[in-house]
Every structure is written in C-alpha cells, then in structure tokens.
Enzyme design. Sequence first.
Site, PDB file in Angstrom:
ATOM      1  CG  ASP A  30     -16.085  33.706  13.121  1.00 17.26           C
ATOM      2  OD1 ASP A  30     -16.232  34.629  12.311  1.00 17.26           O
ATOM      3  OD2 ASP A  30     -16.773  33.585  14.148  1.00 17.26           O
ATOM      4  CG  ASP A  32     -17.677  39.488  15.411  1.00 20.08           C
ATOM      5  OD1 ASP A  32     -16.830  40.110  16.054  1.00 20.08           O
ATOM      6  OD2 ASP A  32     -18.255  39.973  14.415  1.00 20.08           O
ATOM      7  CG  ASP A  41     -20.280  44.491  12.917  1.00 24.27           C
ATOM      8  OD1 ASP A  41     -19.313  45.260  12.966  1.00 24.27           O
ATOM      9  OD2 ASP A  41     -20.538  43.782  11.925  1.00 24.27           O
ATOM     10  CG  ASP A 121     -20.023  39.540   7.729  1.00 23.47           C
ATOM     11  OD1 ASP A 121     -19.590  40.511   7.067  1.00 23.47           O
ATOM     12  OD2 ASP A 121     -21.168  39.100   7.609  1.00 23.47           O
ATOM     13  CG  ASP A 201     -19.497  31.777  16.183  1.00 25.15           C
ATOM     14  OD1 ASP A 201     -20.657  32.206  16.314  1.00 25.15           O
ATOM     15  OD2 ASP A 201     -18.604  32.429  15.641  1.00 25.15           O
TER      16      ASP A 201
END
Length: 263
Positions: A30, A32, A41, A121, A201
């Site tokens: 992942d 972030d 973001d 994402d 996470d």
Amino acid sequence: GRSCREGAGRDGTGLGLGKGRPAAFLLVFDFDHTIIDENSDTWIVKCAPGKKLPSELRNSYRPGHWTDYMGRVLAYLGDSGVREEEMRRTMVAIPFTAGMADLLAFIGENKGLLDCIIISDSNTVFIDWILEAAGFRKVFDKVFTNPAAFTSTGYLTVQNCHAHHCAKCPKNLCKRKVLEEFLDKKLEQGASYTQIVYIGDGGNDLCPVTFLKKGDIAMPRQGYPLEKKISQLSQDLSPVACAVLVWSSGAEIMSYLKLLLKE
C-alpha cells in the site's frame, strides 16, 4: 472495466524478462500510511489558501466516493491558482514511514528474487513524484492506482482506478481485483510466486488479504485499521488463511525478507 493505470516499471522487469528466471516472491505495498507516513491526498491541502479547505468542500465527501471528493479538492486548488511546481514541492516533502527508505533500498538490491508492486488509492502523479524524488522508482515493477494528469490549463484531474463489483470496497478501487488480475497475467506468462507478502495499513487492504493463501503472509501496520480488522476476523472465528506478522517499522519487514531470501 478499464484496469488501473500502471505507473513505474516500464522496462519489463516485472515480467521476469531479462532476469534468468521469474522472481520467487511478490511484495505488494500500500502507499499512504505504509510507504509514506501520511495520507498524500490530505497532505496536498497544505497548498490551499490558508492551508485549509472551505467547510462546504470538506463536508461534501460521501463514504465510498473518495476519488470524486478529491476531484473537487484538486479543482478548488486549480481555481485558487495552485500549479504543478508548488504541488510537487509540497508532495516531495512527505516523510517516509520509519525504516521504509532502508527497506526499499534493500528490495532494490534484491530485485532478482523480489517482484514489487504498489496498489494504492492515491494517484499516479503523487506516487510518481514521491518515488522519483527519493530515487525509488525502479524498485517497483508496477504501480496500480487512480490515474491523474494535468490539463492544458494546469489543473490536476484524477479518475477512478477501475470499475468492479465488490460490495466491500470503495467504488473506484478493489485491491483484491487488481491483485488477482496481476497474478492471472503472470500465470499467462508462465510465472507464479512461492509467496506473496502483502504490506498495508488500511481498511481497503483487508479485501486483498482475505484472498491470500496459506503460504502467503499479510503484514498489517501496528495500531492501524487493517490490524484491527484481521484480529476481528479471528475473534469471529473466520480468520484469514495466510500468516500474519504485525510491523511498526520497515526494519521488521526487512528482517523478515532477509530470512525469506536466506531460505
């Protein structure tokens, strides 16, 4: 639906080409709160006038529709005169998670045995900037995330990663679907992995983790939603099939990988 835009890894390294044989292990990261110690973001809001968003914009987020919300945030930044160079300067100042830079450097030195992808994402522009500035672009064979680009008028726009039918995931991204499609493509090329190591996470990392098999390993970050959701499944007597190793620093992940490569 259209699959996520693939960033990095334009030289075919992820296809087991140019190395004597395909890599034995797949690392899935992942981004972030895993590679970086922030949410890219929300970090971009530092570029906004007064470093904050108007409350009506902040309150416009609907659960499961984060990418649509980010589109509005980026449009607001564009309207406020924030341009690419300022955004880039702000983004490359994001701190990496403890031990993560050393871990990525270690992976870079062992690319013959390790394939490495990001499923995130965030968006292609933010991730490219951050990896590029830190010199880690080549560590990753593929980056699967929401495609972003600057318009001719200097506005950053972002689109959904893909379309999917998973009820558990936000509408723009099911990480499990991305992982499954990546592995299917590998199989078509005659490559499969001894073990998949999934490092994340967030709540949206649970769906791909439930797809992992007995020989794989999930590495949730200590104290973050993924760890809690995995524990909850065990309490509900439907534990995940893979092994689970909790981490709080990249050093712990590196220790595990060193053991793996020794074997």
